[in-house]
Design a protein around this motif. Structure first.
Motif, short mmCIF file in Angstrom:
data_model
loop_
_atom_site.label_atom_id
_atom_site.label_comp_id
_atom_site.label_asym_id
_atom_site.label_seq_id
_atom_site.Cartn_x
_atom_site.Cartn_y
_atom_site.Cartn_z
N LEU A 168 0.82 -1.20 0.00
CA LEU A 168 0.00 0.00 0.00
C LEU A 168 0.86 1.26 0.00
O LEU A 168 0.53 2.25 -0.67
CB LEU A 168 -0.93 0.00 1.22
CG LEU A 168 -2.05 -1.03 1.19
CD1 LEU A 168 -2.71 -1.16 2.56
CD2 LEU A 168 -3.10 -0.65 0.14
N ARG A 169 1.96 1.23 0.72
CA ARG A 169 2.85 2.39 0.75
C ARG A 169 3.45 2.63 -0.63
O ARG A 169 3.55 3.78 -1.09
CB ARG A 169 3.96 2.16 1.79
CG ARG A 169 4.76 3.41 2.14
CD ARG A 169 5.52 3.18 3.43
NE ARG A 169 6.31 4.36 3.78
CZ ARG A 169 7.58 4.53 3.44
NH1 ARG A 169 8.20 3.59 2.75
NH2 ARG A 169 8.22 5.62 3.81
N VAL A 200 9.65 12.16 -1.82
CA VAL A 200 11.02 11.97 -1.32
C VAL A 200 11.06 12.04 0.20
O VAL A 200 11.77 11.26 0.85
CB VAL A 200 11.96 13.02 -1.94
CG1 VAL A 200 13.34 12.96 -1.30
CG2 VAL A 200 12.07 12.80 -3.44
N GLU A 201 10.29 12.94 0.78
CA GLU A 201 10.34 13.13 2.23
C GLU A 201 9.52 12.11 3.01
O GLU A 201 9.87 11.78 4.15
CB GLU A 201 9.85 14.55 2.58
CG GLU A 201 10.79 15.65 2.08
CD GLU A 201 10.23 17.03 2.36
OE1 GLU A 201 9.06 17.13 2.79
OE2 GLU A 201 10.97 18.02 2.17
N ASN A 202 8.42 11.61 2.41
CA ASN A 202 7.49 10.79 3.18
C ASN A 202 7.42 9.33 2.75
O ASN A 202 6.78 8.52 3.44
CB ASN A 202 6.08 11.39 3.07
CG ASN A 202 5.98 12.74 3.74
OD1 ASN A 202 5.83 12.85 4.95
ND2 ASN A 202 6.08 13.79 2.94
N PHE A 203 8.06 8.97 1.65
CA PHE A 203 7.98 7.59 1.17
C PHE A 203 9.36 7.01 0.92
O PHE A 203 9.59 6.33 -0.08
CB PHE A 203 7.13 7.52 -0.10
CG PHE A 203 5.67 7.83 0.12
CD1 PHE A 203 4.80 6.86 0.57
CD2 PHE A 203 5.18 9.11 -0.11
CE1 PHE A 203 3.46 7.15 0.78
CE2 PHE A 203 3.85 9.41 0.09
CZ PHE A 203 2.98 8.42 0.54
N GLN A 204 10.29 7.28 1.83
CA GLN A 204 11.62 6.71 1.71
C GLN A 204 11.54 5.19 1.69
O GLN A 204 10.80 4.58 2.45
CB GLN A 204 12.49 7.18 2.87
CG GLN A 204 13.02 8.59 2.73
CD GLN A 204 13.99 8.73 1.58
OE1 GLN A 204 14.82 7.84 1.35
NE2 GLN A 204 13.92 9.83 0.85
N THR A 206 10.62 3.43 -0.96
CA THR A 206 9.74 2.97 -2.03
C THR A 206 10.40 3.22 -3.38
O THR A 206 11.25 4.10 -3.51
CB THR A 206 8.38 3.71 -2.00
OG1 THR A 206 8.59 5.09 -2.32
CG2 THR A 206 7.75 3.60 -0.62
N PRO A 207 10.01 2.45 -4.40
CA PRO A 207 10.60 2.66 -5.73
C PRO A 207 10.31 4.04 -6.31
O PRO A 207 10.99 4.47 -7.24
CB PRO A 207 9.94 1.56 -6.58
CG PRO A 207 9.48 0.53 -5.60
CD PRO A 207 9.12 1.27 -4.35
N ALA A 208 9.29 4.73 -5.78
CA ALA A 208 8.89 6.01 -6.35
C ALA A 208 9.79 7.17 -5.94
O ALA A 208 9.65 8.27 -6.48
CB ALA A 208 7.45 6.33 -5.93
N VAL A 209 10.73 6.95 -5.02
CA VAL A 209 11.59 8.05 -4.57
C VAL A 209 12.43 8.57 -5.73
O VAL A 209 12.60 9.79 -5.90
CB VAL A 209 12.48 7.61 -3.39
CG1 VAL A 209 13.52 8.67 -3.07
CG2 VAL A 209 11.62 7.34 -2.17
N GLY A 210 12.96 7.67 -6.55
CA GLY A 210 13.72 8.11 -7.72
C GLY A 210 12.87 8.93 -8.67
O GLY A 210 13.32 9.94 -9.21
#
Length: 332
Positions: A168-169, A200-204, A206-210
């Protein structure tokens, strides 16, 4: 979607509608009613089980099976694809029996109901991208699983809840990137940068940070904020050197830069386009037009002759209408 899938959905809907009118005999005792409800659950006759469990609770509210019937009613609603009813029943059980030995099961089922809430029966047959759907149910599910793992870390359901929370994250982070991409397409670069920074700040982890760093880099470049763009790009290169937005170390923007959109188009996220846009009669559009009407009326007198001469020359060349004058050419 194939015709057979549509027929299957119709059959399910008709079956559910027809089986929900079952009449429960008044002569059934508590034990027999509970036994029949259990048999219905085993046979996956969830509508019938729901009817019997509700009858059991209403007829014997203080009986030996009352609390268990409430728990199994949550399960029956969940398996019958009634997530709202399942969540409501779970909340009621948690409120009435906060110290029950199986209250963790109620928390777990509540999270499962939200987890599947926006998937539904159509998701079984359609190739839906869940990251592009409304994240409300996913966010609710994450919070409910978080309550379970926090309050009952040793629960037998905690490991599965944690695994679902990871999924979910990742889904919520990917949804933020989709929104950021939408803002990039609409040239709302400040909003896009904020979305990227939020990921970047709230989902460290996860693959979406990049992707969030790539969005920030592109948005800051479009805004000519070179220092912020360079910082984001260097962080992207350092942590995600294989990211698709990098080609031999050079940043490749996600969206092609457009140079033919006016400030009004950017300010309204493209809802009011400067060319080939249908006229809109919404309240927001009327407010914008009213602002321009007021601006035209408040022009200084010394500018009006100059403006009229310029408009006359342009009118002869392009045949502009009164609407074009009224909106200063924004809707040509």
């Amino acid at each position: 979607m194939q015709v057979k899938h549509l027929l299957l959905i119709a059959i399910f809907a008709l079956t559910a509608a027809c089986s929900s009118n079952e009449t429960i005999s008044e002569n059934l005792g508590e034990t027999e009613l509970y036994r029949q409800a259990q048999a219905d659950l085993d046979n996956k006759s969830y509508n019938s089980a729901i009817s019997k469990l509700k009858a059991l609770e209403s007829r014997y509210p203080f009986g030996r099976y009352a609390e268990q019937a409430q728990l199994e009613l949550i399960y029956a609603y969940y398996r019958n694809m009634e997530p709202e009813a399942a969540r409501s029943s779970a909340e009621r059980f948690i409120r009435l029996h906060p110290q029950h030995p199986s209250v963790d099961y109620a928390y777990y089922l509540k999270g499962l109901a939200s987890f599947d809430q926006d998937r539904g029966i159509l998701a079984r047959f359609l190739p839906l991208d869940m990251t592009k759907r409304d994240p409300g149910a996913a966010r609710d599910s994450f919070n409910e699983f978080a309550q379970l793992t926090t309050r009952f870390p040793n629960s037998r359901y905690a490991p599965d809840a944690k695994a679902r929370m990871v999924y979910l994250r990742n889904l919520l982070a990917a949804n933020e990137i989709h929104v950021a991409d939408y803002y990039l397409r609409r040239q709302a670069y400040v909003a896009a940068a904020n979305r990227g920074r939020y990921v970047v700040e709230n989902f460290q982890g996860t693959p979406a940070v990049g992707d969030g760093l790539a969005v920030m880099t592109e948005a800051y470049q479009r805004l000519s904020l070179d220092d912020l763009a360079n910082t984001s790009l260097e962080t992207l290169k350092l942590n995600y050197p294989e990211h698709p937005s990098l080609d031999n170390g050079q940043f490749v923007p996600r969206q092609a830069e457009a140079d033919n959109r006016g400030w009004l188009s950017r300010a309204t996220l493209g809802l009011i386009e400067s060319k080939d846009a249908p006229l809109d009669n919404s309240q927001s559009n009327r407010d914008v037009l009213r602002q321009y009407e007021n601006a035209a009326r408040d022009l200084p007198d010394e500018l009006r002759p100059v403006l009229r001469e310029a408009e006359a020359e342009e009118d002869q060349a392009s045949g502009r209408s009164w609407w074009s004058y009224l909106t200063f050419g924004l809707f040509d």
